[in-house]
Design a protein around this motif. Structure first.
Motif, PDB file in Angstrom:
ATOM      1  N   UNK A  68      -2.923  -6.130 -10.491  1.00  0.00           N
ATOM      2  CA  UNK A  68      -3.547  -4.860 -10.105  1.00  0.00           C
ATOM      3  C   UNK A  68      -2.519  -4.100  -9.278  1.00  0.00           C
ATOM      4  N   UNK A  69      -1.702  -3.276  -9.954  1.00  0.00           N
ATOM      5  CA  UNK A  69      -0.520  -2.669  -9.337  1.00  0.00           C
ATOM      6  C   UNK A  69      -0.717  -1.186  -9.078  1.00  0.00           C
ATOM      7  N   UNK A  70      -0.154  -0.714  -7.969  1.00  0.00           N
ATOM      8  CA  UNK A  70      -0.185   0.719  -7.691  1.00  0.00           C
ATOM      9  C   UNK A  70       1.178   1.323  -8.026  1.00  0.00           C
ATOM     10  N   UNK A  71       1.322   2.610  -7.780  1.00  0.00           N
ATOM     11  CA  UNK A  71       2.536   3.329  -8.166  1.00  0.00           C
ATOM     12  C   UNK A  71       3.779   2.870  -7.421  1.00  0.00           C
ATOM     13  N   UNK A  72       3.634   2.181  -6.292  1.00  0.00           N
ATOM     14  CA  UNK A  72       4.785   1.780  -5.484  1.00  0.00           C
ATOM     15  C   UNK A  72       5.455   0.486  -5.934  1.00  0.00           C
ATOM     16  N   UNK A  73       4.787  -0.281  -6.789  1.00  0.00           N
ATOM     17  CA  UNK A  73       5.300  -1.614  -7.167  1.00  0.00           C
ATOM     18  C   UNK A  73       6.298  -1.501  -8.314  1.00  0.00           C
ATOM     19  N   UNK A  74       7.441  -2.153  -8.149  1.00  0.00           N
ATOM     20  CA  UNK A  74       8.408  -2.325  -9.235  1.00  0.00           C
ATOM     21  C   UNK A  74       8.515  -3.808  -9.520  1.00  0.00           C
ATOM     22  N   UNK A  75       8.534  -4.158 -10.799  1.00  0.00           N
ATOM     23  CA  UNK A  75       8.606  -5.582 -11.136  1.00  0.00           C
ATOM     24  C   UNK A  75       9.286  -5.775 -12.482  1.00  0.00           C
ATOM     25  N   UNK A  76       9.644  -7.047 -12.746  1.00  0.00           N
ATOM     26  CA  UNK A  76      10.262  -7.411 -14.014  1.00  0.00           C
ATOM     27  C   UNK A  76       9.633  -8.713 -14.505  1.00  0.00           C
ATOM     28  N   UNK A  77       8.575  -8.612 -15.313  1.00  0.00           N
ATOM     29  CA  UNK A  77       7.950  -9.824 -15.846  1.00  0.00           C
ATOM     30  C   UNK A  77       8.887 -10.574 -16.796  1.00  0.00           C
ATOM     31  N   UNK A  78       8.899 -11.901 -16.665  1.00  0.00           N
ATOM     32  CA  UNK A  78       9.655 -12.769 -17.563  1.00  0.00           C
ATOM     33  C   UNK A  78       8.668 -13.764 -18.164  1.00  0.00           C
ATOM     34  N   UNK A  79       8.551 -13.756 -19.487  1.00  0.00           N
ATOM     35  CA  UNK A  79       7.568 -14.590 -20.182  1.00  0.00           C
ATOM     36  C   UNK A  79       8.047 -16.034 -20.242  1.00  0.00           C
ATOM     37  N   UNK A  80       7.108 -16.986 -20.089  1.00  0.00           N
ATOM     38  CA  UNK A  80       7.416 -18.404 -20.222  1.00  0.00           C
ATOM     39  C   UNK A  80       8.092 -18.660 -21.571  1.00  0.00           C
ATOM     40  N   UNK A  81       8.936 -19.694 -21.609  1.00  0.00           N
ATOM     41  CA  UNK A  81       9.737 -19.959 -22.809  1.00  0.00           C
ATOM     42  C   UNK A  81       8.978 -20.612 -23.957  1.00  0.00           C
ATOM     43  N   UNK A  82       7.790 -21.190 -23.685  1.00  0.00           N
ATOM     44  CA  UNK A  82       7.113 -21.964 -24.720  1.00  0.00           C
ATOM     45  C   UNK A  82       6.053 -21.206 -25.521  1.00  0.00           C
ATOM     46  N   UNK A  83       5.721 -19.960 -25.139  1.00  0.00           N
ATOM     47  CA  UNK A  83       4.648 -19.257 -25.827  1.00  0.00           C
ATOM     48  C   UNK A  83       4.757 -17.756 -25.576  1.00  0.00           C
ATOM     49  N   UNK A  84       4.459 -16.953 -26.641  1.00  0.00           N
ATOM     50  CA  UNK A  84       4.371 -15.511 -26.458  1.00  0.00           C
ATOM     51  C   UNK A  84       3.276 -15.198 -25.444  1.00  0.00           C
ATOM     52  N   UNK A  85       3.392 -14.054 -24.788  1.00  0.00           N
ATOM     53  CA  UNK A  85       2.374 -13.617 -23.837  1.00  0.00           C
ATOM     54  C   UNK A  85       1.661 -12.407 -24.402  1.00  0.00           C
ATOM     55  N   UNK A  86       0.345 -12.475 -24.453  1.00  0.00           N
ATOM     56  CA  UNK A  86      -0.469 -11.332 -24.874  1.00  0.00           C
ATOM     57  C   UNK A  86      -1.287 -10.893 -23.669  1.00  0.00           C
ATOM     58  N   UNK A  87      -1.214  -9.607 -23.351  1.00  0.00           N
ATOM     59  CA  UNK A  87      -1.950  -9.067 -22.211  1.00  0.00           C
ATOM     60  C   UNK A  87      -2.530  -7.722 -22.558  1.00  0.00           C
TER      61      UNK A  87
END
Length: 201
Positions: A182-201
């Motif tokens: 639950x992110x607001x406009x101030x958050x910067x991030x770089x998600x990295x998906x686990x190596x064993x499975x695609x991520x669906x969100x």
């Protein structure tokens, strides 16, 4: 399923008040359907809202005001002024899926296994979920390839992301099925998906 990341209290209050955009409301509703802790938060927020509403100064209605409103509605209905004709809703009762929470599945024409993904970058694909012609908010399914890092980014506005399968890690921690960012406009991030499975969100 153990959920580690929950909705912000302000988001839950806004959801209880009906003040969220349609897209964010679907994501919040989906998380709440999966998370007992946030369901409890919602019940509390609704109770607070009900108490505030009940405490408001009561203004007596004038005699016959309800009948006057009902008569006006009937006049408009007869004149064809009761709003635009609505299309018959699509039959989505056959869309069943173990991954999609009910609020998302209700909006889908097809199960997740039949979704047509649109490439959005290397190892990243999206599928826009139609919220209706009059909705300005946007709701997407996103599929990120196992081991892929999403480019570091911020958000021009609020963003609520719910993990449906797989997992990713960013500076806020590890997010798996049921977890919500639950992110607001101030958050910067770089998600990295686990190596064993695609991520669906």
């Amino acid at each position: 399923m153990k959920i580690a990341h929950h909705l912000d209290d302000a988001t839950v209050m806004s959801f209880a008040a009906g003040a969220l955009s349609p897209a964010i409301a679907v994501v919040v509703s989906s998380h709440i359907s999966m998370c007992p802790a946030c369901r409890n938060k919602l019940q509390y927020a609704e109770a607070v809202g009900g108490a505030l509403f009940e405490a408001e100064l009561k203004v007596p209605l004038s005699q016959g005001s309800v009948n006057n409103v009902l008569e006006q509605i009937e006049v408009q209905r007869r004149a064809g002024l009761d709003g635009p004709a609505r299309e018959k809703p699509k039959d989505r009762s056959k869309v069943t899926d173990d991954v999609l929470p009910t609020p998302v599945a209700r909006l889908m024409d097809t199960p997740l296994s039949n979704v047509s993904w649109k490439r959005a970058g290397r190892g990243i694909a999206t599928h826009r979920i139609d919220l209706g012609d009059d909705s300005e908010s946007k709701l997407f399914l996103m599929k990120i390839q196992a081991g892929r890092a999403v480019p570091e980014h911020g958000h021009g506005a609020s963003e609520v992301t719910l993990v449906l399968s797989g997992a990713y890690t960013d500076q806020c921690g590890r997010f798996a099925r049921g977890d919500v960012a639950d992110l607001d406009a101030d958050v910067e991030h770089q998600p990295v998906v686990d190596k064993d499975e695609d991520c669906i969100c």
